[in-house]
Design a protein around this motif. Sequence first.
Motif, short mmCIF file in Angstrom:
data_model
loop_
_atom_site.label_atom_id
_atom_site.label_comp_id
_atom_site.label_asym_id
_atom_site.label_seq_id
_atom_site.Cartn_x
_atom_site.Cartn_y
_atom_site.Cartn_z
N SER A 215 0.82 -1.21 0.00
CA SER A 215 0.00 0.00 0.00
C SER A 215 0.85 1.26 0.00
O SER A 215 0.46 2.30 -0.52
CB SER A 215 -0.94 0.01 1.21
N LEU A 216 2.05 1.15 0.59
CA LEU A 216 2.98 2.29 0.62
C LEU A 216 3.95 2.28 -0.56
O LEU A 216 4.77 3.19 -0.69
CB LEU A 216 3.80 2.26 1.93
N LYS A 217 3.83 1.23 -1.39
CA LYS A 217 4.72 1.05 -2.55
C LYS A 217 6.19 1.03 -2.11
O LYS A 217 7.06 1.61 -2.74
CB LYS A 217 4.47 2.15 -3.60
N GLU A 218 6.41 0.36 -0.98
CA GLU A 218 7.74 0.24 -0.40
C GLU A 218 8.29 -1.16 -0.70
O GLU A 218 7.62 -2.17 -0.49
CB GLU A 218 7.66 0.44 1.12
N THR A 219 9.50 -1.25 -1.23
CA THR A 219 10.08 -2.54 -1.60
C THR A 219 11.45 -2.80 -0.98
O THR A 219 11.99 -3.90 -1.10
CB THR A 219 10.21 -2.65 -3.14
N GLU A 220 12.02 -1.80 -0.33
CA GLU A 220 13.40 -1.92 0.12
C GLU A 220 13.56 -2.56 1.50
O GLU A 220 14.56 -3.21 1.77
CB GLU A 220 14.06 -0.53 0.13
N ASN A 221 12.58 -2.40 2.37
CA ASN A 221 12.71 -2.89 3.75
C ASN A 221 12.35 -4.38 3.82
O ASN A 221 11.30 -4.76 4.32
CB ASN A 221 11.81 -2.08 4.68
N ILE A 222 13.24 -5.22 3.33
CA ILE A 222 13.00 -6.66 3.26
C ILE A 222 12.95 -7.28 4.67
O ILE A 222 12.17 -8.20 4.94
CB ILE A 222 14.08 -7.35 2.41
N LYS A 223 13.75 -6.77 5.57
CA LYS A 223 13.81 -7.30 6.94
C LYS A 223 12.44 -7.22 7.62
O LYS A 223 12.08 -8.09 8.43
CB LYS A 223 14.84 -6.52 7.74
N TYR A 224 11.67 -6.20 7.29
CA TYR A 224 10.37 -5.96 7.92
C TYR A 224 9.40 -7.11 7.66
O TYR A 224 8.53 -7.40 8.48
CB TYR A 224 9.81 -4.64 7.38
N THR A 225 9.55 -7.79 6.50
CA THR A 225 8.62 -8.85 6.14
C THR A 225 9.26 -10.24 6.14
O THR A 225 8.63 -11.21 5.74
CB THR A 225 8.02 -8.59 4.74
N ASN A 226 10.50 -10.33 6.59
CA ASN A 226 11.20 -11.62 6.61
C ASN A 226 10.65 -12.50 7.74
O ASN A 226 10.60 -12.08 8.90
CB ASN A 226 12.70 -11.38 6.80
N ILE A 227 10.25 -13.71 7.41
CA ILE A 227 9.60 -14.59 8.37
C ILE A 227 10.49 -14.91 9.57
O ILE A 227 10.02 -14.95 10.72
CB ILE A 227 9.11 -15.89 7.68
N GLU A 228 11.79 -15.11 9.34
CA GLU A 228 12.69 -15.44 10.45
C GLU A 228 12.86 -14.26 11.40
O GLU A 228 12.88 -14.42 12.62
CB GLU A 228 14.05 -15.90 9.91
N ASN A 229 12.97 -13.07 10.82
CA ASN A 229 13.07 -11.87 11.65
C ASN A 229 11.80 -11.66 12.46
O ASN A 229 11.84 -11.27 13.64
CB ASN A 229 13.33 -10.63 10.78
N ILE A 230 10.67 -11.93 11.82
CA ILE A 230 9.38 -11.75 12.49
C ILE A 230 9.23 -12.75 13.64
O ILE A 230 8.75 -12.40 14.72
CB ILE A 230 8.23 -11.87 11.48
#
Length: 275
Positions: A215-230
């Motif tokens: 929704s924010l058209k954001e693609t750079e913050n991969i860590k935010y959606t990484n399953i292991e980090n979560i």
Amino acid sequence: MSNTYQIYLISDSTGETLDRIFLALKAQFKNIEYKVHSYSFTRTENQILKILEDAKKNENSVILYTIVDNNLAKYLANVSGEKKIPCFGVLGNLILNFSKILNQKASHEPSGQHALNDEYYERIEAIQFTMNHDDGNLVNDIEKSDIILVGVSRTSKTPTSIYLANKGFKTSNIPLVNENSLPKILRENPQLVCVVGLNTEPERLVDLRKNRMNSLKETENIKYTNIENIKKEIEDAKKTFRKYRWPSIDVTRKSVEETAASIIKIHEIYLNNVK
């Protein structure tokens, strides 16, 4: 014959009460099609007659109403009966029975629950406080909160806070990045106010965060959606809740209303313990 039921919700006030009652009612019946016609501030016989004329034109019409004026309610019931339209008063018998139990006549004033009294202004104050203390803002006076919600990003802190505010609770919410992201006053005195932790299943959180990023058209913050980090975020959050002895709620399969109901119960227990 059409399989769609035409539901006419007729209220002499905002219709909010009737909307909620019908929402609870229709949840009990699956695979039924509805078309809802809502009429608020209905306070004259002429208004009612026009609504019933429209309802008579449709098949499978059903009327639900909240009208506290006895004469107007009787008029609606009588005319509906003449037109052979099923008609049900939601509050009538309840008000009558309470009147008998309390040995007091009801006021029969429309919009009585929306009176500009102390309770109303306290609720407005709670909403203003909550909006000002969203997402970790204004932590310098966090001790004025009735409830503080803590959780990692996208665990429904803000919508739950707003819902609680509408119930009259001054609610702050704090994003939990790590333990050091908590206000110092809370780390030093974790039972200062009622604090509730919110968590959810990692897989669900991945989906929520990806939708947020899209929704924010954001693609750079991969860590935010990484399953292991979560997974680590959630596990660390649970450890923090246990360390400070804060009750926590898994919101994965809960609506905001269900989560809020659990939080209100926790708040009641908290108040009893600090007395």
